[in-house]
Design an enzyme around this catalytic site. Structure first.
Site, PDB file in Angstrom:
ATOM      1  N   GLY A   1      10.983  -4.385   5.387  1.00 60.31           N
ATOM      2  CA  GLY A   1       9.923  -4.572   4.391  1.00 60.31           C
ATOM      3  C   GLY A   1      10.193  -3.819   3.103  1.00 60.31           C
ATOM      4  O   GLY A   1       9.391  -2.992   2.670  1.00 60.31           O
ATOM      5  N   ALA A   2      11.338  -4.145   2.471  1.00 58.55           N
ATOM      6  CA  ALA A   2      11.738  -3.353   1.292  1.00 58.55           C
ATOM      7  C   ALA A   2      11.713  -4.160  -0.005  1.00 58.55           C
ATOM      8  O   ALA A   2      12.229  -3.703  -1.013  1.00 58.55           O
ATOM      9  CB  ALA A   2      13.115  -2.749   1.518  1.00 58.55           C
ATOM     10  N   SER A   3      11.088  -5.335   0.004  1.00 62.36           N
ATOM     11  CA  SER A   3      11.088  -6.122  -1.230  1.00 62.36           C
ATOM     12  C   SER A   3      10.176  -5.512  -2.296  1.00 62.36           C
ATOM     13  O   SER A   3      10.258  -5.850  -3.472  1.00 62.36           O
ATOM     14  CB  SER A   3      10.684  -7.576  -0.935  1.00 62.36           C
ATOM     15  OG  SER A   3       9.457  -7.619  -0.244  1.00 62.36           O
ATOM     16  N   ARG A   4       9.294  -4.600  -1.887  1.00 64.71           N
ATOM     17  CA  ARG A   4       8.435  -3.904  -2.860  1.00 64.71           C
ATOM     18  C   ARG A   4       7.868  -2.634  -2.216  1.00 64.71           C
ATOM     19  O   ARG A   4       8.148  -2.343  -1.048  1.00 64.71           O
ATOM     20  CB  ARG A   4       7.283  -4.815  -3.325  1.00 64.71           C
ATOM     21  CG  ARG A   4       6.403  -5.267  -2.187  1.00 64.71           C
ATOM     22  CD  ARG A   4       5.150  -6.006  -2.655  1.00 64.71           C
ATOM     23  NE  ARG A   4       4.360  -6.359  -1.491  1.00 64.71           N
ATOM     24  CZ  ARG A   4       4.510  -7.472  -0.800  1.00 64.71           C
ATOM     25  NH1 ARG A   4       5.401  -8.359  -1.173  1.00 64.71           N
ATOM     26  NH2 ARG A   4       3.766  -7.694   0.274  1.00 64.71           N
TER      27      ARG A   4
ATOM     28  N   ASP B   1      11.777 -11.696  10.080  1.00 64.21           N
ATOM     29  CA  ASP B   1      10.368 -11.450  10.400  1.00 64.21           C
ATOM     30  C   ASP B   1      10.276 -10.284  11.381  1.00 64.21           C
ATOM     31  O   ASP B   1      10.737 -10.385  12.529  1.00 64.21           O
ATOM     32  CB  ASP B   1       9.745 -12.718  11.003  1.00 64.21           C
ATOM     33  CG  ASP B   1       8.266 -12.532  11.305  1.00 64.21           C
ATOM     34  OD1 ASP B   1       7.737 -11.415  11.122  1.00 64.21           O
ATOM     35  OD2 ASP B   1       7.622 -13.519  11.743  1.00 64.21           O
TER      36      ASP B   1
ATOM     37  N   TYR C   1      -5.645  -2.549  12.069  1.00 64.26           N
ATOM     38  CA  TYR C   1      -4.619  -1.738  11.385  1.00 64.26           C
ATOM     39  C   TYR C   1      -4.536  -0.334  12.010  1.00 64.26           C
ATOM     40  O   TYR C   1      -3.442   0.165  12.309  1.00 64.26           O
ATOM     41  CB  TYR C   1      -4.974  -1.654   9.901  1.00 64.26           C
ATOM     42  CG  TYR C   1      -3.974  -0.914   9.045  1.00 64.26           C
ATOM     43  CD1 TYR C   1      -2.776  -1.517   8.662  1.00 64.26           C
ATOM     44  CD2 TYR C   1      -4.230   0.373   8.587  1.00 64.26           C
ATOM     45  CE1 TYR C   1      -1.858  -0.843   7.858  1.00 64.26           C
ATOM     46  CE2 TYR C   1      -3.328   1.054   7.785  1.00 64.26           C
ATOM     47  CZ  TYR C   1      -2.145   0.441   7.418  1.00 64.26           C
ATOM     48  OH  TYR C   1      -1.243   1.110   6.624  1.00 64.26           O
TER      49      TYR C   1
ATOM     50  N   ALA D   1      -5.425   0.616  14.994  1.00 67.91           N
ATOM     51  CA  ALA D   1      -4.863   0.543  16.354  1.00 67.91           C
ATOM     52  C   ALA D   1      -3.348   0.379  16.282  1.00 67.91           C
ATOM     53  O   ALA D   1      -2.608   1.013  17.045  1.00 67.91           O
ATOM     54  CB  ALA D   1      -5.487  -0.618  17.119  1.00 67.91           C
TER      55      ALA D   1
ATOM     56  N   LYS E   1      -1.350   1.379  13.899  1.00 64.21           N
ATOM     57  CA  LYS E   1      -0.723   2.602  13.379  1.00 64.21           C
ATOM     58  C   LYS E   1      -0.834   3.762  14.378  1.00 64.21           C
ATOM     59  O   LYS E   1       0.035   4.635  14.421  1.00 64.21           O
ATOM     60  CB  LYS E   1      -1.344   2.979  12.031  1.00 64.21           C
ATOM     61  CG  LYS E   1      -1.055   1.949  10.919  1.00 64.21           C
ATOM     62  CD  LYS E   1       0.418   1.807  10.648  1.00 64.21           C
ATOM     63  CE  LYS E   1       0.751   0.907   9.491  1.00 64.21           C
ATOM     64  NZ  LYS E   1       2.191   0.762   9.260  1.00 64.21           N
TER      65      LYS E   1
ATOM     66  N   ILE F   1      -1.147   5.848  -1.071  1.00 65.05           N
ATOM     67  CA  ILE F   1       0.074   5.743  -1.867  1.00 65.05           C
ATOM     68  C   ILE F   1      -0.137   4.655  -2.916  1.00 65.05           C
ATOM     69  O   ILE F   1      -0.537   3.534  -2.590  1.00 65.05           O
ATOM     70  CB  ILE F   1       1.291   5.388  -0.975  1.00 65.05           C
ATOM     71  CG1 ILE F   1       1.444   6.393   0.178  1.00 65.05           C
ATOM     72  CG2 ILE F   1       2.574   5.322  -1.815  1.00 65.05           C
ATOM     73  CD1 ILE F   1       1.652   7.844  -0.218  1.00 65.05           C
TER      74      ILE F   1
END
Ligand code: NAP
Length: 248
Positions: A12-15, A63, A155, A157, A159, A188
């Protein structure tokens, strides 16, 4: 050059945070394989940026929720870059609503992309790291996983699940010199938060002891440390990057 000679996968590094991690890793000498799900253009631009000064980087459409994709990704990275020393499980989504209104699909999607993704890639990379008798896995959780949050049951749960997974992996694989730690970012500021109501965002900043939101680089700096040999005696930990928001 804390990561010279190391090969990292960042999901997940596109942004956002993942992009900052990929940038810092390149600056510290790592070869970086990064993933995205749908942002092909942004990924292409990032690959160009990361390789511009002679860095080794490649973007993969993969994915995070799919075990098949995780296995294919690791195979391709090993084939092209030789090994995998570092995994940063960063890809994540939110799909917030009150429990009363939360559909089964909203629950499943968030759990699969945020939590099952960590299982997928950690399992897929295991054989490579066991063979090397070394590795550092960093899972990006959230302060919400530590504390819970109204309107984010799915979310939170996912994390919190990451924290249990991280500790178990650390216990299972410590004897093989494979470390596993979690990072719990607070608020962030990314492109996404830049679109929110400025007064609301200022309210969040004011409630933080350090009186500012974090930057993606704040999280990336800790990733560099946890990925590097500087942290060789640290495993099974959850480190908050939150300006003092929680002191658990
Ligand atoms: P973001 O800006 O929304 O970026 C998410 C990244 O993940 C994108 O590159 C996206 O790629 C990718 N992604 C989403 N679903 C994916 C999938 N199924 N497979 C592969 N990649 C996928 O998020 P962020 O704010 O940087 O957050 C990064 C991580 O930090 C997340 O795990 C998040 O939960 C955690 N975190 C963030 C904050 C914060 O305040 N920002 C706080 C605590 C924790 P595509 O565009 O191609 O979908």
């Amino acid at each position: 050059m804390l990561l010279e000679g190391k090969v990292a996968i960042v999901t997940g590094a596109s942004r956002g945070i993942g992009k900052a991690i990929a940038q810092q890793f390149i600056a510290q000498g790592a070869a970086v394989a990064f993933t995205y799900r749908s942002s092909a253009e942004a990924a292409e631009a990032l690959e160009k940026e990361l390789t511009a000064n002679g860095g080794t980087a490649k973007g993969f459409q993969s994915d995070a929720a799919s075990m098949t994709d995780a296995e294919r990704l690791v195979q391709e990275v090993v084939d092209t870059l030789g090994t995998v020393d570092i995994v940063i499980n960063n890809a994540g989504i939110t799909d917030d609503t009150l429990l009363m209104r939360m559909s089964e699909d909203q629950w499943d999607r968030v759990i699969n992309i945020n939590l099952k993704s960590c299982f997928n890639l950690t399992k897929a990379v295991l054989r490579t790291m066991l063979k090397a008798r070394s590795g550092s896995i960093v899972n990006i959780s959230s302060v919400v996983g530590v504390q819970g949050n109204a309107g984010q049951a799915n979310y939170a749960a996912s994390k919190a699940g990451i924290l249990g997974f991280t500790k178990s992996v650390a216990l299972e694989l410590g004897s093989r010199n494979i470390r596993c730690n979690a990072i719990a970012p607070g608020f962030i500021e990314t492109e996404m938060t830049a679109k929110l109501d400025p007064d609301t965002v200022q309210g969040w900043r004011d409630a933080i002891p350090l009186k500012r939101g974090g930057s993606p680089e704040d999280v990336a700096n800790l990733c560099v440390f946890l990925a590097s040999d500087m942290s060789s005696y640290i495993t099974g930990q959850t480190l908050c990057v939150d300006g003092g928001m929680i002191t658990a």
